[in-house]
Each structure stands twice: as structure tokens, then as C-alpha cells.
Design a protein around this motif. Structure first.
Motif, PDB file in Angstrom:
ATOM      1  N   ALA A  72      83.067  76.235  38.791  1.00 19.71           N
ATOM      2  CA  ALA A  72      82.851  74.684  38.455  1.00 19.71           C
ATOM      3  C   ALA A  72      83.124  74.964  39.742  1.00 19.71           C
ATOM      4  CB  ALA A  72      83.836  74.394  37.366  1.00 19.71           C
ATOM      5  N   ALA A  73      84.128  75.631  40.713  1.00 19.34           N
ATOM      6  CA  ALA A  73      84.694  75.368  41.387  1.00 19.34           C
ATOM      7  C   ALA A  73      84.220  75.108  42.706  1.00 19.34           C
ATOM      8  CB  ALA A  73      86.042  76.213  42.136  1.00 19.34           C
ATOM      9  N   HIS A  74      82.686  75.920  42.779  1.00  9.91           N
ATOM     10  CA  HIS A  74      82.038  75.676  43.860  1.00  9.91           C
ATOM     11  C   HIS A  74      80.619  75.183  43.845  1.00  9.91           C
ATOM     12  CE1 HIS A  74      84.519  79.394  44.662  1.00  9.91           C
ATOM     13  NE2 HIS A  74      83.904  80.058  43.851  1.00  9.91           N
ATOM     14  N   LEU A  75      81.229  74.021  42.701  1.00  2.18           N
ATOM     15  CA  LEU A  75      79.735  73.336  42.406  1.00  2.18           C
ATOM     16  C   LEU A  75      79.883  72.273  43.542  1.00  2.18           C
ATOM     17  CD1 LEU A  75      79.598  72.630  38.577  1.00  2.18           C
ATOM     18  CD2 LEU A  75      78.023  74.848  40.853  1.00  2.18           C
ATOM     19  N   LYS A  76      80.671  72.110  44.524  1.00  3.77           N
ATOM     20  CA  LYS A  76      81.315  70.403  45.434  1.00  3.77           C
ATOM     21  C   LYS A  76      80.493  70.593  46.771  1.00  3.77           C
ATOM     22  CE  LYS A  76      86.204  69.570  43.713  1.00  3.77           C
ATOM     23  NZ  LYS A  76      86.331  70.808  43.592  1.00  3.77           N
ATOM     24  N   THR A  77      78.772  71.654  46.391  1.00  2.00           N
ATOM     25  CA  THR A  77      78.145  72.061  46.879  1.00  2.00           C
ATOM     26  C   THR A  77      76.934  71.187  47.080  1.00  2.00           C
ATOM     27  OG1 THR A  77      76.860  73.653  49.686  1.00  2.00           O
ATOM     28  CG2 THR A  77      77.421  74.537  47.087  1.00  2.00           C
ATOM     29  N   VAL A  78      76.005  70.799  48.392  1.00  2.00           N
ATOM     30  CA  VAL A  78      74.780  70.843  47.990  1.00  2.00           C
ATOM     31  C   VAL A  78      73.309  71.864  48.964  1.00  2.00           C
ATOM     32  CG1 VAL A  78      74.932  68.110  47.302  1.00  2.00           C
ATOM     33  CG2 VAL A  78      74.558  69.300  49.519  1.00  2.00           C
ATOM     34  N   ALA A  79      74.686  72.941  48.802  1.00  2.00           N
ATOM     35  CA  ALA A  79      73.956  73.972  50.486  1.00  2.00           C
ATOM     36  C   ALA A  79      73.777  74.669  49.003  1.00  2.00           C
ATOM     37  CB  ALA A  79      74.903  74.506  50.818  1.00  2.00           C
ATOM     38  N   ARG A  80      72.870  75.314  48.990  1.00  2.00           N
ATOM     39  CA  ARG A  80      72.759  77.140  48.668  1.00  2.00           C
ATOM     40  C   ARG A  80      72.548  77.772  48.988  1.00  2.00           C
ATOM     41  NH1 ARG A  80      66.554  75.706  46.172  1.00  2.00           N
ATOM     42  NH2 ARG A  80      66.768  72.858  45.876  1.00  2.00           N
ATOM     43  N   ALA A  81      72.595  78.231  50.184  1.00  2.00           N
ATOM     44  CA  ALA A  81      73.420  79.420  50.847  1.00  2.00           C
ATOM     45  C   ALA A  81      74.806  79.180  50.686  1.00  2.00           C
ATOM     46  CB  ALA A  81      73.194  79.149  52.655  1.00  2.00           C
TER      47      ALA A  81
END
Length: 187
Positions: A27-36
Motif C-alpha cells: 500500500a505504501a506505493h499506491l500514491k502514484t498514478v505512474a506505472r513505471a
């Protein structure tokens, strides 16, 4: 989307039931809308354990994950499919999938192949020293030792994966009909 007809190579064996989306991408990495960049964080909890399959040189660059039942369960986050795609995964073979995950995987060009438990166990073992081919055209999974397993796939999803057709491409195929309709109704 890139056409996906065949995936060949070593497998990343994850002999685990109920791999949820929290395990795939925390969940800590869900703040992005970038896929890369999400691939670097995929399976962090597993990667932190000594002797994990991600550290095995034989699985480096694997394009196929083989797991047990209920792969992708949990939340509906599309980030899980993004993370797998970013780490180079093109196919996941398991005895079952969460419906939402399977849909997200499909939309991101990842084949989800359902096989019986004995076939998956054979592939988990084969992954240690054999290559595996997932062929969407023949709907087979083959090991370099000659074992062949057949699977079924929704015909629409299969056609889209083989043709590299995402939702935008499917709409563009209908562009002449859309333009004719817009002209007819005065849009």
C-alpha cells in the motif's frame, strides 16, 4: 498495447495460495498514478526473506509467474497489474484468480492462465531447470521437457491479447462507424 501471442522463458515459482494485491504491491506505493517504477517494489515482503525466488539467478528476467490458488485476491488495485508488468511479467499461471485481478491483468496485457493443481505443481518444479512456453494461439503451456497442458481463455480476451488491442484500440477500430454516426446525428 503490445500483441501477446507467446511468452517463453523461465518461471518465477511462487508456490503460495492467496497471493493478494497487498503482497504484490504494498500500500505504501499506491500514491502514484505512474506505472513505471512499481516493479522494483513488487513482492517486497517476499524479497526481504532469505532464499526467496527473486534472488535466484535462474529466475532473473522471468516473464512468467507460477503460483497456486486465488492469485490477485484482496483489493481491486490496478497497481498490482502495473507492478507485474513493470517487472517484466507477461503471464501468470495459477489454479485460480481473483476476477478483478484477472480483469486488471488483461487490461494491462498480462495473460492469466488457469490450470489444474497437478499441472501447476509440475510447472513449479519445471521452473527450476526448464523453460516454459505459454502460447495463446494454441492455448497450450509447454515445458522444455515436453509436457503440454491445455487451457481455455475467454475468446474476446484472447483476441485482444493476441492483437494487442486495449480499450482505446478497440474504439479506434470502430472509428469509421463512430464518425458516420456523429455525422448522421449532427455531432
Amino acid at each position: 498495447m503490445t500483441p501477446l501471442r507467446r511468452v517463453e522463458g523461465r518461471v518465477l515459482p511462487l508456490p503460495i495460495d492467496n497471493i493478494d494485491t497487498d503482497l504484490i504491491i504494498p500500500a505504501a506505493h499506491l500514491k502514484t498514478v505512474a506505472r513505471a517504477g512499481l516493479g522494483a517494489h513488487a513482492f517486497e515482503a517476499l524479497r526481504s526473506r532469505p532464499g526467496n525466488p527473486f534472488d535466484d539467478p535462474a529466475t532473473r528476467g522471468a516473464k512468467i509467474i507460477v503460483a497456486l490458488d486465488n492469485f490477485g485476491c484482496g483489493s481491486s488495485r490496478e497497481h498490482a497489474a502495473w507492478a507485474l508488468k513493470d517487472m517484466g511479467i507477461e503471464a501468470v499461471i495459477a489454479t485460480g484468480f481473483s476476477d478483478i485481478f484477472a480483469g486488471n491483468a488483461f487490461k494491462n496485457g498480462i495473460a492469466t492462465v488457469t490450470l489444474g493443481r497437478s499441472a501447476v505443481e509440475t510447472l513449479l518444479e519445471a521452473g527450476h531447470n526448464q523453460s516454459v512456453v505459454v502460447d495463446l494461439e494454441t492455448m497450450t503451456v509447454r515445458t522444455s521437457a515436453g509436457e503440454i497442458f491445455t487451457f481455455t481463455l475467454d475468446p474476446f480476451r484472447r483476441e485482444c491479447l493476441i492483437g494487442g488491442l486495449d480499450e482505446i484500440a478497440l474504439t479506434l477500430i470502430r472509428e469509421p462507424q463512430i464518425a458516420a454516426y456523429e455525422q448522421r446525428v449532427g455531432i
